[in-house]
Design an enzyme around this catalytic site. Structure first.
Site, PDB file in Angstrom:
ATOM      1  CG  ASP A   1      11.562  47.892  75.990  1.00  0.00           C
ATOM      2  OD1 ASP A   1      12.437  48.084  75.119  1.00  0.00           O
ATOM      3  OD2 ASP A   1      10.719  48.754  76.310  1.00  0.00           O
TER       4      ASP A   1
ATOM      5  CE  LYS B   1       2.857  60.446  70.407  1.00  0.00           C
ATOM      6  NZ  LYS B   1       3.486  61.758  70.346  1.00  0.00           N
TER       7      LYS B   1
ATOM      8  CB  THR C   1      22.147  46.186  75.347  1.00  0.00           C
ATOM      9  OG1 THR C   1      20.806  46.373  75.797  1.00  0.00           O
ATOM     10  CG2 THR C   1      22.228  44.996  74.418  1.00  0.00           C
TER      11      THR C   1
ATOM     12  CD  GLU D   1      23.417  55.148  68.070  1.00  0.00           C
ATOM     13  OE1 GLU D   1      23.045  54.027  68.426  1.00  0.00           O
ATOM     14  OE2 GLU D   1      22.635  56.113  67.919  1.00  0.00           O
TER      15      GLU D   1
ATOM     16  CD  GLU E   1      24.839  46.574  69.656  1.00  0.00           C
ATOM     17  OE1 GLU E   1      25.993  46.886  69.971  1.00  0.00           O
ATOM     18  OE2 GLU E   1      23.879  46.614  70.455  1.00  0.00           O
TER      19      GLU E   1
ATOM     20  CD  GLU F   1      19.883  42.232  78.126  1.00  0.00           C
ATOM     21  OE1 GLU F   1      20.378  42.422  76.999  1.00  0.00           O
ATOM     22  OE2 GLU F   1      20.066  41.182  78.762  1.00  0.00           O
TER      23      GLU F   1
ATOM     24  CG  ASP G   1      15.047  54.454  68.610  1.00  0.00           C
ATOM     25  OD1 ASP G   1      15.450  54.120  69.750  1.00  0.00           O
ATOM     26  OD2 ASP G   1      15.614  55.312  67.916  1.00  0.00           O
TER      27      ASP G   1
ATOM     28  CG  ASP H   1      19.219  55.085  57.998  1.00  0.00           C
ATOM     29  OD1 ASP H   1      18.763  54.490  58.991  1.00  0.00           O
ATOM     30  OD2 ASP H   1      18.655  55.074  56.887  1.00  0.00           O
TER      31      ASP H   1
HETATM   32  C1  SAM Z   1      16.815  52.373  72.449  1.00  0.00           C
HETATM   33  S1  SAM Z   1      18.465  52.606  71.944  1.00  0.00           S
HETATM   34  C2  SAM Z   1      19.216  51.015  72.255  1.00  0.00           C
HETATM   35  C3  SAM Z   1      20.725  51.082  72.339  1.00  0.00           C
HETATM   36  C4  SAM Z   1      21.423  49.732  72.588  1.00  0.00           C
HETATM   37  N1  SAM Z   1      21.183  48.800  71.513  1.00  0.00           N
HETATM   38  C5  SAM Z   1      20.997  49.150  73.895  1.00  0.00           C
HETATM   39  O1  SAM Z   1      20.278  48.139  73.901  1.00  0.00           O
HETATM   40  O2  SAM Z   1      21.405  49.679  74.935  1.00  0.00           O
HETATM   41  C6  SAM Z   1      18.300  52.617  70.163  1.00  0.00           C
HETATM   42  C7  SAM Z   1      19.525  53.168  69.484  1.00  0.00           C
HETATM   43  O3  SAM Z   1      19.401  52.955  68.080  1.00  0.00           O
HETATM   44  C8  SAM Z   1      19.838  54.120  67.401  1.00  0.00           C
HETATM   45  N2  SAM Z   1      19.179  54.109  66.077  1.00  0.00           N
HETATM   46  C9  SAM Z   1      17.860  54.281  65.846  1.00  0.00           C
HETATM   47  N3  SAM Z   1      17.594  54.192  64.527  1.00  0.00           N
HETATM   48  C10 SAM Z   1      18.789  53.949  63.925  1.00  0.00           C
HETATM   49  C11 SAM Z   1      19.187  53.776  62.572  1.00  0.00           C
HETATM   50  N4  SAM Z   1      18.294  53.813  61.568  1.00  0.00           N
HETATM   51  N5  SAM Z   1      20.492  53.550  62.307  1.00  0.00           N
HETATM   52  C12 SAM Z   1      21.395  53.504  63.309  1.00  0.00           C
HETATM   53  N6  SAM Z   1      21.081  53.671  64.609  1.00  0.00           N
HETATM   54  C13 SAM Z   1      19.796  53.894  64.917  1.00  0.00           C
HETATM   55  C14 SAM Z   1      19.425  55.255  68.308  1.00  0.00           C
HETATM   56  O4  SAM Z   1      20.171  56.444  68.054  1.00  0.00           O
HETATM   57  C15 SAM Z   1      19.695  54.669  69.691  1.00  0.00           C
HETATM   58  O5  SAM Z   1      21.008  54.941  70.132  1.00  0.00           O
END
Ligand code: SAM
Length: 203
Positions: free
Chosen positions: A144, A112, A181, A58, A33, A184, A108, A85
């Protein structure tokens, strides 16, 4: 007893490739994931599929530690987490054909326009992701954000090794044992629409 050091692993160094056999002690199927957040999905799916190994990536340190602590508290032994990352890790630190399902839920959206280049799902990332999927392996994506979803559809359509499969049929292996999640749950409560896409690497 399970400790944080068992669950929260250091990311691979430069030139290092993850050895899943060493990580889990056997040749079990591996799901990943990306952007695991607080780990709600991983926790529940890993408990439903105890013979599968799960790696959650994460980027946010505090959230990653929170998710790892949850696995420790629940005694979930088939999950590992890395603060890394995901774009870099998928491109450089995974062996070819090692992942059965790549879960990407609510990446994410960077709404913008000038930030769109920061979005994870771009052609280069999808090509690298397909390289690490086993033949017949799948990517499940959910967002979403309608505009990002449109981009995701286009990127995925441009990768010739992928074919779209229904998100919600058991044969696609995505819905089986699937749990919501954290985002979600939050977005469904707010009445937002959720867009889902599942694709399979041609066997
Ligand atoms: C909007 S949250 C969604 C979390 C989870 N998947 C959920 O649906 O509840 C997006 C997550 O992705 C992580 N994230 C964003 N870019 C990332 C990257 N390049 N590598 C690892 N994690 C990343 C963020 O820190 C954040 O915790």
């Amino acid at each position: 007893m399970l400790t944080m050091d068992d669950v929260l692993l250091p990311p691979p160094g430069i030139g290092e490739v993850i050895d899943f056999r060493a990580m889990f002690g056997d040749n079990r199927p591996i799901e990943m994931e990306i952007g695991a957040g607080k780990g709600g999905f991983l926790l529940n799916r890993a408990r439903a599929l105890p013979d599968t190994g799960f790696l959650g990536i994460e980027w946010a340190n505090k959230i990653c530690r929170y998710a790892a602590d949850r696995m420790v508290r629940w005694g979930v032994t088939n999950v590992r987490l890395m603060r890394a990352d995901a774009g870099h890790l998928v491109a450089h630190s995974l062996p070819a054909e090692c992942v059965t399902i790549l879960h990407i839920y609510h990446p994410d959206p960077w709404p913008k326009k000038r930030h769109h280049k920061r979005r994870l799902i771009q052609p280069g990332f999808i090509a690298a992701a397909v390289n690490v999927l086993v033949p017949g392996g799948r990517i499940a994506i959910q967002t979403d954000h309608a505009d990002y979803f449109e981009q995701i559809r286009q990127v995925v359509a441009g990768e010739p090794r992928l074919i779209e499969v229904p998100f919600d049929v058991p044969e696609a292996g995505v819905q089986e044992g699937r749990v919501s999640t954290n985002y979600e749950i939050k977005y469904l409560r707010e009445g937002r629409e959720i867009y889902q896409l599942a694709v399979m690497k041609q066997p």
